[in-house]
Design a protein around this motif. Sequence first.
Motif, PDB file in Angstrom:
ATOM      1  N   TRP A 530      13.510  31.110  -6.999  1.00 30.14           N
ATOM      2  CA  TRP A 530      14.323  30.149  -6.250  1.00 30.14           C
ATOM      3  C   TRP A 530      15.649  29.812  -6.915  1.00 30.14           C
ATOM      4  CZ3 TRP A 530      13.585  29.674  -1.414  1.00 30.14           C
ATOM      5  CH2 TRP A 530      12.317  29.681  -0.848  1.00 30.14           C
ATOM      6  N   MET A 531      15.677  29.740  -8.243  1.00 28.95           N
ATOM      7  CA  MET A 531      16.908  29.333  -8.927  1.00 28.95           C
ATOM      8  C   MET A 531      17.864  30.509  -9.060  1.00 28.95           C
ATOM      9  SD  MET A 531      16.773  26.076  -9.464  1.00 28.95           S
ATOM     10  CE  MET A 531      18.112  25.866 -10.615  1.00 28.95           C
ATOM     11  N   GLY A 532      19.267  30.262  -9.165  1.00 23.28           N
ATOM     12  CA  GLY A 532      19.863  28.945  -9.086  1.00 23.28           C
ATOM     13  C   GLY A 532      19.988  28.459  -7.646  1.00 23.28           C
ATOM     14  N   VAL A 533      20.329  27.201  -7.574  1.00 20.42           N
ATOM     15  CA  VAL A 533      20.588  26.575  -6.283  1.00 20.42           C
ATOM     16  C   VAL A 533      21.817  27.253  -5.674  1.00 20.42           C
ATOM     17  CG1 VAL A 533      21.205  24.429  -5.129  1.00 20.42           C
ATOM     18  CG2 VAL A 533      19.592  24.392  -7.049  1.00 20.42           C
ATOM     19  N   ASP A 534      21.651  27.809  -4.471  1.00 23.13           N
ATOM     20  CA  ASP A 534      22.761  28.549  -3.845  1.00 23.13           C
ATOM     21  C   ASP A 534      23.883  27.626  -3.401  1.00 23.13           C
ATOM     22  OD1 ASP A 534      21.767  31.491  -3.589  1.00 23.13           O
ATOM     23  OD2 ASP A 534      20.062  30.259  -3.008  1.00 23.13           O
ATOM     24  N   HIS A 535      23.506  26.483  -2.828  1.00 25.94           N
ATOM     25  CA  HIS A 535      24.511  25.516  -2.377  1.00 25.94           C
ATOM     26  C   HIS A 535      24.038  24.122  -2.745  1.00 25.94           C
ATOM     27  CE1 HIS A 535      26.952  28.346  -0.048  1.00 25.94           C
ATOM     28  NE2 HIS A 535      25.825  28.898   0.331  1.00 25.94           N
ATOM     29  N   TYR A 536      24.849  23.419  -3.548  1.00 28.49           N
ATOM     30  CA  TYR A 536      24.530  22.057  -3.977  1.00 28.49           C
ATOM     31  C   TYR A 536      25.614  21.145  -3.424  1.00 28.49           C
ATOM     32  CZ  TYR A 536      22.540  18.544  -7.176  1.00 28.49           C
ATOM     33  OH  TYR A 536      21.901  17.442  -7.716  1.00 28.49           O
ATOM     34  N   ILE A 537      25.188  20.080  -2.732  1.00 21.64           N
ATOM     35  CA  ILE A 537      26.125  19.219  -2.023  1.00 21.64           C
ATOM     36  C   ILE A 537      25.981  17.792  -2.520  1.00 21.64           C
ATOM     37  CG2 ILE A 537      26.848  18.338   0.233  1.00 21.64           C
ATOM     38  CD1 ILE A 537      24.797  21.430   0.306  1.00 21.64           C
ATOM     39  N   GLY A 538      27.095  17.168  -2.863  1.00 20.72           N
ATOM     40  CA  GLY A 538      27.053  15.778  -3.319  1.00 20.72           C
ATOM     41  C   GLY A 538      28.442  15.250  -3.574  1.00 20.72           C
ATOM     42  N   GLY A 539      28.521  14.002  -4.003  1.00 18.76           N
ATOM     43  CA  GLY A 539      29.803  13.334  -4.176  1.00 18.76           C
ATOM     44  C   GLY A 539      30.498  13.684  -5.481  1.00 18.76           C
ATOM     45  N   ILE A 540      31.819  13.625  -5.451  1.00 15.15           N
ATOM     46  CA  ILE A 540      32.641  13.920  -6.623  1.00 15.15           C
ATOM     47  C   ILE A 540      32.376  12.924  -7.738  1.00 15.15           C
ATOM     48  CG2 ILE A 540      34.602  12.513  -5.863  1.00 15.15           C
ATOM     49  CD1 ILE A 540      34.957  15.928  -7.571  1.00 15.15           C
ATOM     50  N   GLU A 541      31.830  11.744  -7.401  1.00 14.16           N
ATOM     51  CA  GLU A 541      31.570  10.730  -8.424  1.00 14.16           C
ATOM     52  C   GLU A 541      30.516  11.172  -9.437  1.00 14.16           C
ATOM     53  OE1 GLU A 541      29.008   9.540  -4.805  1.00 14.16           O
ATOM     54  OE2 GLU A 541      30.989  10.413  -5.210  1.00 14.16           O
ATOM     55  N   HIS A 542      29.794  12.245  -9.112  1.00 13.50           N
ATOM     56  CA  HIS A 542      28.773  12.756 -10.030  1.00 13.50           C
ATOM     57  C   HIS A 542      29.279  13.898 -10.902  1.00 13.50           C
ATOM     58  CE1 HIS A 542      25.825  10.239  -8.068  1.00 13.50           C
ATOM     59  NE2 HIS A 542      26.165  10.741  -6.905  1.00 13.50           N
ATOM     60  N   ALA A 543      30.598  14.104 -10.912  1.00 10.85           N
ATOM     61  CA  ALA A 543      31.174  15.259 -11.612  1.00 10.85           C
ATOM     62  C   ALA A 543      30.833  15.286 -13.088  1.00 10.85           C
ATOM     63  CB  ALA A 543      32.690  15.275 -11.425  1.00 10.85           C
ATOM     64  N   VAL A 544      30.830  14.136 -13.730  1.00 12.45           N
ATOM     65  CA  VAL A 544      30.547  14.090 -15.162  1.00 12.45           C
ATOM     66  C   VAL A 544      29.094  13.743 -15.421  1.00 12.45           C
ATOM     67  CG1 VAL A 544      31.022  12.872 -17.315  1.00 12.45           C
ATOM     68  CG2 VAL A 544      32.908  13.582 -15.848  1.00 12.45           C
ATOM     69  N   LEU A 545      28.633  12.623 -14.919  1.00 16.21           N
ATOM     70  CA  LEU A 545      27.291  12.131 -15.254  1.00 16.21           C
ATOM     71  C   LEU A 545      26.193  13.136 -14.912  1.00 16.21           C
ATOM     72  CD1 LEU A 545      27.730   8.465 -14.050  1.00 16.21           C
ATOM     73  CD2 LEU A 545      27.240   9.145 -16.384  1.00 16.21           C
ATOM     74  N   HIS A 546      25.823  13.161 -13.664  1.00 15.84           N
ATOM     75  CA  HIS A 546      24.671  13.966 -13.247  1.00 15.84           C
ATOM     76  C   HIS A 546      24.874  15.458 -13.486  1.00 15.84           C
ATOM     77  CE1 HIS A 546      21.735  16.018 -10.874  1.00 15.84           C
ATOM     78  NE2 HIS A 546      22.611  16.351  -9.951  1.00 15.84           N
ATOM     79  N   LEU A 547      26.015  15.978 -13.099  1.00 10.37           N
ATOM     80  CA  LEU A 547      26.212  17.429 -13.182  1.00 10.37           C
ATOM     81  C   LEU A 547      26.260  17.918 -14.629  1.00 10.37           C
ATOM     82  CD1 LEU A 547      28.770  17.854 -10.282  1.00 10.37           C
ATOM     83  CD2 LEU A 547      26.426  18.702 -10.329  1.00 10.37           C
ATOM     84  N   LEU A 548      26.833  17.141 -15.514  1.00 16.58           N
ATOM     85  CA  LEU A 548      26.863  17.525 -16.926  1.00 16.58           C
ATOM     86  C   LEU A 548      25.456  17.476 -17.521  1.00 16.58           C
ATOM     87  CD1 LEU A 548      28.678  18.279 -19.354  1.00 16.58           C
ATOM     88  CD2 LEU A 548      28.769  15.833 -19.893  1.00 16.58           C
ATOM     89  N   TYR A 549      24.712  16.426 -17.203  1.00 15.44           N
ATOM     90  CA  TYR A 549      23.348  16.299 -17.727  1.00 15.44           C
ATOM     91  C   TYR A 549      22.435  17.392 -17.184  1.00 15.44           C
ATOM     92  CZ  TYR A 549      24.651  11.558 -19.290  1.00 15.44           C
ATOM     93  OH  TYR A 549      25.235  10.489 -19.895  1.00 15.44           O
TER      94      TYR A 549
END
Length: 816
Positions: A530-549
Amino acid sequence: MEYSAKTIEKKWQNYWKENDSFEPSEDFTKDKKYILSMFPFPSGRLHMGHVRNYSISDALARYYRQQGKNVLHPIGFDSFGMPAENAAIKNGSHPKGWTYDNIDYMKNEFYSLGFSFSRKREMATSDELYTKFEQSFIIDMYEKGLLYREKGLLNWCPNDQTVLANEQVIDGCCWRCDTPVVKKDMNQYYFKITKYADELIADLKKLEDGWPKQVLTMQDNWIGKSNGLAFDLFFDEDSKAKLDTKFESFDVFTTRPDTIYGVSYTALAPEHAIVSYMLDNKLLSKDIITQINTMKATSSIDRQKEKSGISLGLNVVHPLTGRSIPVWIANFVLMDYGSGAVMAVPAHDDRDYDFAKKYDLEINAVIKPFDGKAEEGKAFTEVGELFNSQEFDGMNSKKSQYNIIKMFEEKAIGKKTTNYKLKDWGVSRQRYWGAPIPFVHCDTCGLVMEQKENLPIALPDDVEITGEGNPLENHPTWKHCACPACGKDAIRETDTMDTFVESSWYFLRFCASPETLQKAAFTQDEIKYWMGVDHYIGGIEHAVLHLLYARFFTKVFRDLGYLEFDEPFDNLLTQGMVLKDGSKMSKSKGNTVDPDAIIEKYGADTARLFILFAAPPTQELEWNDSGVEGSFKFIKRFHDRSSHVVACGSIPSITHATLSKEEKFARKKVYEALVRANEVYEQKHTFNTMIAGVMEAMNALNAQTNSDVWSEGYWILSSIMEPVIPHVASEISEKYFGLKNLSKQVVLEEVFVEDTLTLGVSINGKRRTEIEIPTDESKENIITIAKEAASKWLEGKEIIKEIVVPKKLVNIVVKG
């Protein structure tokens, strides 16, 4: 039959549920697509931002199912966190009950919108099973040396009464409640994310084709890799004596070694170890101690508003010139970057200059413009020529940096160093509603990991949430346990984990099949497929926090042997905010729109159509009531005009050459819409342009009466629109095509072959009219037809020249 959104939508939602329509296959030989939207916190109700996020992912998921892909499109809830505790305090409820009641409500909202999520893989991160596997990972990370505990100055939110990671401090305030953050000295667990700093930067290149450049830049800047010179500044003898000979020196880091000869003072952070020693041992006056403590209690953002400093009455020796340099405390020096100490060169740094002018400190210029003297009254910060720099005089300041660092290394008084803004991720939180950290404090053994067979370490239900202190710390029995190592009485760790830990691996958990869910977090075969996620959708506000972690966790899991890849998300789409009256929707502004009310009045398909048609997904979307009404009217027309269709089990076979001009044009517009749809779903994601293309095709169909053309048109258009308005498209498809058209559609090139051409006709270069001719018409006939069409402009004129520009125009040159 009259269009009834409620009837149609209820029918199809029941059909999809009863038939497990959206469960992925466990056949790993099939081509897959993993479509994922960032999962929500269960706040109680969906907002239009949620609707936009999940409408985008659902459109992609439904499209790829039509293309024959094995699609994983899951949903879950990021369900730990402070809001649940705050609600418990406010409403007298239990965080667990509040959370799961909200989850139930929001799940119903999801399905009332027709989102095609896998029901069998639904989960919440507060589920004890999720906690069990997460705690197991934490133990593995600790054994690998990637988790440690130490005391330090931490970001403390006075409102939420908990520690925050550096990434959760936004402009000096708590990311959740906007309360100014202060520093507090306490024990904390840390993930060693800095070990991966270089790889996190390097692997951004792997994402350049699939991620927005803005996000890549934000992550690069946050990690903040910089190269420079590190060296020690040694105290003079008097200063050593003042410090009871406890300190010989302190280290500094600079990215501007070319300015080393211009250092005129140094500055320490108020939290620096030397300052702490002077405070603890009362080596400063009461007035100065009060000033320092006030500075320490000030949030980092407030410290930047106005520069202030305090002289410590200490001096260090310049490593090259031997000059005496005063040591100050400055509020702009933070412990979060470097060593908490800086060399200051006011002649060539704006911040240092302002500070020096305020406190009347020396300003020693060592760089001048190549073409003359620097402007007075400000710092010269450009590249220039060195002077007052001993053997480096006359050198280009930028090029001199290498030579100066080399000299420091040859003299063994400093070295080239790489520094990072990124700090290790502090994950301890002093709250109840979070995953317990699986450690025990034993007087005999020290810090001890819990045994995996004892997992999960679950939260107690019998807690009192008052908002004061940590409920786990105050619980009468929960924290008391036996040491897993020696069996003696011990105390369980009462801190819980930062909720960003849960969201750093949830996308891996979704890979687990229903058969795997209870036995393991996931299997290697499932992850590999299954991995990687082909399309991941979300807000730009997560650019550092969630996406980096999440990127960090993926690399850690790779190194722990759980998986074999480096990056979790192949393609990232950051959708824009939904605005109303020019502002972000919020309850405090009174400009929210309730999705339930839109569904009740117009239906889910209308909400989905409007949200995808009003603006490209990456741009802000302005809510418009008339736009919603227009979307409803289009769906009604789309439904009503299906009455022109003749039921068929396959797409009609049409002899294109025998059709009228209007019929050919209608087919062309339908297939243009199909070509555009394929581009939008697979590449551009500009759903608004695709929907506009469908509307153009509908208008063209309406201008002709051929039932086969109508049937072919609806076979294709209802397939194109099913990912956007799935209920009404499925209703039309079932009635006329037995759902057989909800599959991959073939583009017929014949419809784009033009029988005729339209040419402009110009007289002496000025366009006068146009003519329509057969595509194979001869040049002689083209000129004849052009003359007839332009006859009124040719009367009494002598034709000098006739020019035919193939497929474009006819130009007739005349005189008279």
